[in-house]
Design a protein around this motif. Structure first.
Motif, mmCIF file in Angstrom:
data_model
loop_
_atom_site.group_PDB
_atom_site.id
_atom_site.type_symbol
_atom_site.label_atom_id
_atom_site.label_comp_id
_atom_site.label_asym_id
_atom_site.label_seq_id
_atom_site.Cartn_x
_atom_site.Cartn_y
_atom_site.Cartn_z
ATOM 1 N N THR A 141 -28.318 56.786 46.572
ATOM 2 C CA THR A 141 -26.907 56.609 46.926
ATOM 3 C C THR A 141 -26.300 55.273 47.412
ATOM 4 O OG1 THR A 141 -25.329 57.955 48.103
ATOM 5 C CG2 THR A 141 -27.287 57.467 49.251
ATOM 6 N N GLY A 142 -27.086 54.527 48.016
ATOM 7 C CA GLY A 142 -26.553 53.054 48.434
ATOM 8 C C GLY A 142 -25.578 53.520 49.622
ATOM 9 N N CYS A 143 -24.262 52.972 49.418
ATOM 10 C CA CYS A 143 -23.159 53.290 50.370
ATOM 11 C C CYS A 143 -22.696 54.613 50.185
ATOM 12 C CB CYS A 143 -22.100 52.044 50.378
ATOM 13 S SG CYS A 143 -21.232 52.197 48.913
ATOM 14 N N GLY A 144 -22.810 55.157 49.366
ATOM 15 C CA GLY A 144 -22.241 56.668 49.244
ATOM 16 C C GLY A 144 -21.087 56.909 48.305
ATOM 17 N N ILE A 145 -20.923 55.790 47.286
ATOM 18 C CA ILE A 145 -19.730 56.000 46.505
ATOM 19 C C ILE A 145 -19.715 56.970 45.603
ATOM 20 C CG2 ILE A 145 -20.776 54.181 44.946
ATOM 21 C CD1 ILE A 145 -16.942 54.721 45.987
ATOM 22 N N GLN A 146 -20.841 57.257 45.221
ATOM 23 C CA GLN A 146 -21.006 58.701 44.112
ATOM 24 C C GLN A 146 -20.987 59.807 44.766
ATOM 25 O OE1 GLN A 146 -20.863 57.715 40.891
ATOM 26 N NE2 GLN A 146 -21.290 55.462 41.179
ATOM 27 N N ALA A 147 -21.421 59.851 45.970
ATOM 28 C CA ALA A 147 -21.376 61.253 46.860
ATOM 29 C C ALA A 147 -20.069 61.229 47.183
ATOM 30 C CB ALA A 147 -22.266 61.151 47.946
ATOM 31 N N LEU A 148 -19.161 60.405 47.544
ATOM 32 C CA LEU A 148 -17.778 60.592 47.836
ATOM 33 C C LEU A 148 -16.995 60.853 46.642
ATOM 34 C CD1 LEU A 148 -16.150 59.528 50.224
ATOM 35 C CD2 LEU A 148 -15.517 57.458 48.598
ATOM 36 N N HIS A 149 -17.288 60.637 45.412
ATOM 37 C CA HIS A 149 -16.702 61.312 44.224
ATOM 38 C C HIS A 149 -17.212 62.569 44.054
ATOM 39 C CE1 HIS A 149 -14.005 57.988 43.112
ATOM 40 N NE2 HIS A 149 -15.016 57.209 43.517
ATOM 41 N N LEU A 150 -18.468 63.031 44.171
ATOM 42 C CA LEU A 150 -18.820 64.121 43.955
ATOM 43 C C LEU A 150 -18.627 65.330 44.877
ATOM 44 C CD1 LEU A 150 -22.843 62.883 43.161
ATOM 45 C CD2 LEU A 150 -20.972 63.800 41.463
ATOM 46 N N ASP A 151 -18.280 64.884 46.090
ATOM 47 C CA ASP A 151 -17.785 65.870 47.112
ATOM 48 C C ASP A 151 -16.804 66.581 46.513
ATOM 49 O OD1 ASP A 151 -16.468 66.714 49.831
ATOM 50 O OD2 ASP A 151 -18.416 66.237 50.349
ATOM 51 N N LEU A 153 -28.729 54.668 53.978
ATOM 52 C CA LEU A 153 -28.644 56.055 54.349
ATOM 53 C C LEU A 153 -27.900 56.098 55.585
ATOM 54 C CD1 LEU A 153 -32.174 57.805 53.712
ATOM 55 C CD2 LEU A 153 -30.059 58.162 52.347
ATOM 56 N N ALA A 154 -27.988 55.137 56.666
ATOM 57 C CA ALA A 154 -27.119 55.157 57.714
ATOM 58 C C ALA A 154 -25.764 54.942 57.356
ATOM 59 C CB ALA A 154 -27.621 54.037 58.539
ATOM 60 N N LEU A 155 -25.436 53.914 56.428
ATOM 61 C CA LEU A 155 -24.029 53.544 56.021
ATOM 62 C C LEU A 155 -23.577 54.680 55.218
ATOM 63 C CD1 LEU A 155 -24.308 49.726 55.485
ATOM 64 C CD2 LEU A 155 -23.660 50.914 57.552
ATOM 65 N N ALA A 156 -24.269 55.408 54.393
ATOM 66 C CA ALA A 156 -23.549 56.596 53.628
ATOM 67 C C ALA A 156 -23.223 57.743 54.627
ATOM 68 C CB ALA A 156 -24.594 56.929 52.575
ATOM 69 N N ALA A 157 -24.038 57.903 55.824
ATOM 70 C CA ALA A 157 -23.658 58.943 56.588
ATOM 71 C C ALA A 157 -22.273 58.315 57.280
ATOM 72 C CB ALA A 157 -24.875 58.901 57.713
ATOM 73 N N VAL A 158 -22.187 57.246 57.521
ATOM 74 C CA VAL A 158 -20.526 56.675 58.268
ATOM 75 C C VAL A 158 -19.682 56.760 56.983
ATOM 76 C CG1 VAL A 158 -19.669 54.619 58.982
ATOM 77 C CG2 VAL A 158 -21.961 55.119 59.799
ATOM 78 N N THR A 159 -19.945 56.583 55.934
ATOM 79 C CA THR A 159 -18.957 56.664 54.763
ATOM 80 C C THR A 159 -18.308 58.306 54.738
ATOM 81 O OG1 THR A 159 -19.531 54.937 53.514
ATOM 82 C CG2 THR A 159 -18.485 56.721 52.396
ATOM 83 N N ALA A 160 -19.648 59.168 54.769
ATOM 84 C CA ALA A 160 -19.128 60.513 55.047
ATOM 85 C C ALA A 160 -18.408 60.852 56.080
ATOM 86 C CB ALA A 160 -20.494 61.371 54.790
ATOM 87 N N ARG A 161 -18.833 60.574 57.193
ATOM 88 C CA ARG A 161 -18.001 60.881 58.398
ATOM 89 C C ARG A 161 -16.718 60.395 58.404
ATOM 90 N NH1 ARG A 161 -20.053 63.227 63.123
ATOM 91 N NH2 ARG A 161 -18.847 62.884 64.831
ATOM 92 N N LEU A 162 -16.419 59.200 58.044
ATOM 93 C CA LEU A 162 -15.052 58.563 58.063
ATOM 94 C C LEU A 162 -14.079 59.369 57.348
ATOM 95 C CD1 LEU A 162 -16.038 54.653 58.223
ATOM 96 C CD2 LEU A 162 -14.778 55.969 60.009
#
Length: 500
Positions: A169-179, A195-204
């Motif tokens: 996932t890296g920074c979570g860019i794909q997860a962001l769109h998948l959500d 994973l830590a930064l992906a968690a921040v991306t998700a929370r923000l």
């Protein structure tokens, strides 16, 4: 900094509130920079944006400071930073790994930037890239939004699903769109910092993902998904792991091979996997052999699109430059990398998109491997979904079914190539192209050109072929036998379709 960045949820929430209050969004930044400076910044030219932010006054000053820190990599004075982030203190942001102090002020450690879609404006958190740093990237550097990640996001089929896997996932860019079209998002990575930064991306962004640490499919052993998306560390090398975001630690192209060959174990029937991959090419004339072995071994339907075939020097230069090393360090690393390529006899590296589908019931897999390099023919989610629908249609309909069907021709361009001769211009070839369709180009002759013109969804294909056969003085059955393979290719490319 203590431990991983932004480990305190209260600070994450406070930071999100500050960014929103300051207008740190796609629209807010665009309005402050103006069209010209904004366009230049997207193209990689930063100084017009620096000029525009320096002119900001009043309420826009805080937004300008945020832009200079996160997007331009500048060092800002303590009082200016304190004002921009108030009520969060700069020391708190240093402790949380957002900023670093030095040289009389503060600079950003993280890249926090708005990312807009058709309906939402998100915030994505990653590490500052090499262009904004004065030293090489850290081993656990977390890559931000790049060309590869956006090409994958563009290609993903967005049908609503229950469970999806974002592998790497890296920074979570794909997860962001998948959500937006998934009930449960499972996102994995080998890098704890990612994973830590992906968690921040998700929370923000008010999202919640199931984040798991581990390599390949290990974190999801025994689980299946309706959609798997992967932008893994696919870079081909000797197996060293200089940078986690690009180097898997697996020699050669092994990471791409394992992801493809093992995908079936983690897909529900009818499930789709869409992966960015690199593969070794030993003979440019037979570039498809290696990737073909992998997809056939998977037992899945496959559509492989090679977007580029890079020579060793170009390929190595791309990734060496990406790390921001000194010229001397880059030269040493590049030379050692090229030595390994030569020892392995590697002629080039294929780069592209692999789309896999698990058949609902047992049957022979449907595999297509092709090279599509033209600009404007990138795979989109809409085109990928339509591709599988057309493949299903062709498999389910016999030639007799097609002859009885009333087909329609999509909006296409007819292009011909001619050479001057004694009798004037002499046509040597012709083709039809469906604009925007990846690989949607079909060579045609006079008969096929006339057949496509006649396909208006009104007359059965067999009747049109009989009329053309009569006009040209040939047997209808013989013309049908010659035309049907081309008709099937045209349907597969979206040039012809069955009228409703």
């Amino acid at each position: 900094m203590n431990g991983l960045p932004l480990s305190d949820p209260a600070v994450v929430d406070a930071l999100g509130a500050v960014l929103r209050e300051r207008g740190y969004s796609s629209d807010g930044i665009a309005a402050l920079l103006g069209d010209d400076a904004g366009t230049a910044l997207v193209g990689g030219t930063w100084w017009p944006a620096l000029r525009a932010t320096a002119r900001a006054d009043g309420a826009e000053r805080d937004l300008a400071t945020l832009i200079r820190l996160f997007l331009l990599g500048s060092i800002e004075a303590e009082d200016v930073v304190a004002q921009a982030f108030s009520p969060i203190s700069p020391p708190t942001l240093v402790d949380q790994g957002v900023l670093a102090s030095g040289d009389g002020g503060y600079r950003a450690v993280l890249d926090i930037r708005p990312h807009g879609s058709d309906s939402h404006d998100y915030l994505v958190v990653s590490d500052q890239d090499a262009l904004l740093r004065t030293r090489p990237l850290r081993h656990d550097h977390v890559l931000g939004i790049g060309g590869a990640s956006m090409s994958l996001a563009q290609a993903v089929i967005r049908t609503p699903v229950d469970r999806v896997l974002d592998l790497g996932t890296g920074c979570g860019i794909q997860a962001l769109h998948l959500d937006g079209h998934s009930r449960v998002v499972v996102a994995t990575d080998t890098n704890p910092r990612a994973l830590a930064l992906a968690a921040v991306t998700a929370r923000l962004n008010g999202m919640s993902w199931d984040l798991r640490e581990g390599s390949l499919y290990e974190p999801v052993a025994g689980e299946r998904f309706e959609l798997i998306v992967a932008n893994p560390p696919f870079v081909v090398g000797s197996g060293s792991q200089d940078y986690i975001y690009r180097d898997s630690g697996i020699s050669g192209d092994g990471v791409s091979r394992q992801l493809i060959e093992r995908a079936a174990d983690h897909l529900e029937p009818g499930g789709i996997a869409q992966l960015l991959a690199n593969w070794i090419v030993y003979d440019e004339e037979r570039w498809d052999e290696r990737i073909g072995e992998w997809v056939r071994a998977s037992g899945l339907d496959a559509w492989v699109v090679q977007r580029e075939l890079a020579d060793p020097i170009s390929y190595i230069s791309l990734w060496v430059a990406d790390a921001g090393e000194t010229p001397e360090g880059a030269a040493r690393r590049g030379a050692a990398w090229l030595d390994w390529f030569e020892r392995e006899g590697i002629a080039g590296i294929g780069m592209g998109l692999v789309t896999l589908r698990k058949p609902v019931s047992p049957r022979a897999p449907d595999v297509v491997i092709e090279e599509i390099t033209a600009a404007g023919q990138e795979v989109t989610g809409f085109e990928a979904q339509a591709w599988w629908a057309r493949r299903d249609f062709l498999r389910e309909h016999t030639d007799d079914d097609l002859l009885a069907a009333a087909l329609s021709t999509s909006p296409v361009f007819l292009e011909s190539q001619s050479l001057p001769g004694e009798q004037g211009w002499q046509q040597i070839s012709a083709s039809v192209t469906r604009p925007g369709g990846p690989g949607a180009v079909l060579g045609v002759d006079e008969v096929m050109t006339a057949l496509l013109a006649g396909c208006r969804g009104e007359v059965p294909l067999g009747t049109l072929i009989e009329l053309l056969a009569s006009y040209h003085g040939v047997e209808g059955a013989a013309l049908a036998e010659a035309a049907l393979p081309v008709v099937r290719e045209a349907i597969g490319r979206g040039i012809l379709f069955a009228a409703e």
